[in-house]
Scaffold this motif. Structure first.
Motif, mmCIF file in Angstrom:
data_model
loop_
_atom_site.group_PDB
_atom_site.id
_atom_site.type_symbol
_atom_site.label_atom_id
_atom_site.label_comp_id
_atom_site.label_asym_id
_atom_site.label_seq_id
_atom_site.Cartn_x
_atom_site.Cartn_y
_atom_site.Cartn_z
ATOM 1 N N VAL A 10 0.846 -1.198 0.000
ATOM 2 C CA VAL A 10 0.000 0.000 0.000
ATOM 3 C C VAL A 10 0.882 1.249 0.000
ATOM 4 O O VAL A 10 0.651 2.200 -0.751
ATOM 5 C CB VAL A 10 -0.937 0.010 1.222
ATOM 6 N N TRP B 17 -7.168 3.332 -8.569
ATOM 7 C CA TRP B 17 -6.251 3.356 -7.430
ATOM 8 C C TRP B 17 -7.010 3.045 -6.135
ATOM 9 O O TRP B 17 -6.516 2.318 -5.268
ATOM 10 C CB TRP B 17 -5.547 4.700 -7.338
ATOM 11 N N ASN C 123 -6.211 -0.059 -3.590
ATOM 12 C CA ASN C 123 -5.972 0.090 -2.154
ATOM 13 C C ASN C 123 -6.997 -0.686 -1.325
ATOM 14 O O ASN C 123 -6.661 -1.225 -0.264
ATOM 15 C CB ASN C 123 -5.993 1.572 -1.767
ATOM 16 N N GLN D 171 -5.720 -4.263 -1.346
ATOM 17 C CA GLN D 171 -4.542 -4.469 -0.500
ATOM 18 C C GLN D 171 -4.893 -4.356 0.984
ATOM 19 O O GLN D 171 -4.407 -5.135 1.807
ATOM 20 C CB GLN D 171 -3.458 -3.453 -0.867
ATOM 21 N N ALA E 238 -9.211 3.546 1.895
ATOM 22 C CA ALA E 238 -8.707 3.652 0.523
ATOM 23 C C ALA E 238 -8.987 5.043 -0.038
ATOM 24 O O ALA E 238 -8.143 5.639 -0.715
ATOM 25 C CB ALA E 238 -9.342 2.580 -0.355
ATOM 26 N N SER F 68 -6.041 8.075 -1.182
ATOM 27 C CA SER F 68 -5.973 8.776 -2.472
ATOM 28 C C SER F 68 -6.240 10.265 -2.307
ATOM 29 O O SER F 68 -5.599 11.100 -2.962
ATOM 30 C CB SER F 68 -6.967 8.160 -3.470
ATOM 31 N N TYR G 42 2.007 8.609 4.965
ATOM 32 C CA TYR G 42 1.822 7.175 5.165
ATOM 33 C C TYR G 42 2.178 6.746 6.589
ATOM 34 O O TYR G 42 1.514 5.875 7.164
ATOM 35 C CB TYR G 42 2.647 6.383 4.150
#
Length: 233
Positions: free
Chosen positions: A91, A131, A135, A138, A158, A162, A190
């Protein structure tokens, strides 16, 4: 008439030139779209920026709309992503790879900008849904593996990923005037997000280095260039 062999060096050079020309057109178009927007850009602008001919351009694309669609389609790829033992690392990795590419590829920055056109999805498409779905997948896998906390909803997070990623890109350009600090800021993003959703024992095994995207993507490019059938121009 003899058909050229796929291993014919002359044919490989021609194929590589075609690939390079297409990439140059997309990069040039990306820069033009950034400067003038989709509506303000013209084919003449793109030809001048790409330093190419109408014949070369129309050999790859039918017009401006098809160029914009190609930019959007080529943007969100999984190039450089390597399967990891810890799913949350994947991710982080795709976001860091895209952050590195955003700084270095005008077409990717153009795609980000074009994607916020008020009716982008109807005109040339947008990469964000893909995307987000990636996510979700994942994060769902990570949850099944026990890497994230029980309260985590993959669909919600998710969207957060983004949205935060794209927000950093726009604020970076607005405040700094460029994206020189973008990779470092995405790394911090992150770290903060994973601290909120990951199981504490998993975090030490996730690499949040600001240069991780660069390392992964340059390794991918090096492997691609050295693979059979690839040839430098």
């Amino acid at each position: 008439m003899n058909t050229p062999s796929p291993d014919n060096p002359r044919q490989r050079r021609q194929q590589q030139r075609a690939i390079d020309t297409r990439a140059r057109i997309l990069d040039a178009a990306g820069q033009v779209f950034l400067e003038k927007g989709y509506d303000g850009a013209s084919i003449a602008d793109i030809l001048f920026a790409a330093d190419t001919t109408k014949g070369a351009l129309y050999g790859h694309f039918k017009g401006k709309l098809e160029i914009a669609k190609a930019i959007m389609a080529d943007t969100l790829t999984m190039d450089g992503l390597v399967p990891q033992r810890v799913k949350l690392q994947e991710v982080v990795d795709i976001g860091m790879i895209l952050a590195y590419r955003l700084v270095n590829e005008p077409a990717l920055l153009a795609a980000l900008t074009l994607s916020f056109h008020h009716n982008a999805r109807e005109i040339y498409g947008t990469p964000w849904p893909d995307w987000i779905q990636f996510n979700i997948g994942q994060l769902t896998d990570a949850k099944e593996r026990g890497e994230v906390r029980p309260h985590v909803a993959p669909e919600e997070h998710a969207y957060q990923i983004s949205g935060a990623w794209s927000g950093l890109a726009f604020t970076g350009r607005a405040i700094d005037g460029d994206l020189s600090n973008f990779q470092a800021r995405v790394s911090v993003m992150y770290k903060s997000m994973m601290a909120a959703i990951a199981q504490p024992e998993v975090l030490p095994f996730v690499d949040f280095s600001a240069d991780r995207g660069e390392r992964l993507y340059t390794a991918f490019l090096a492997e691609h260039r050295s693979s059979p059938g690839s040839e430098q121009p």
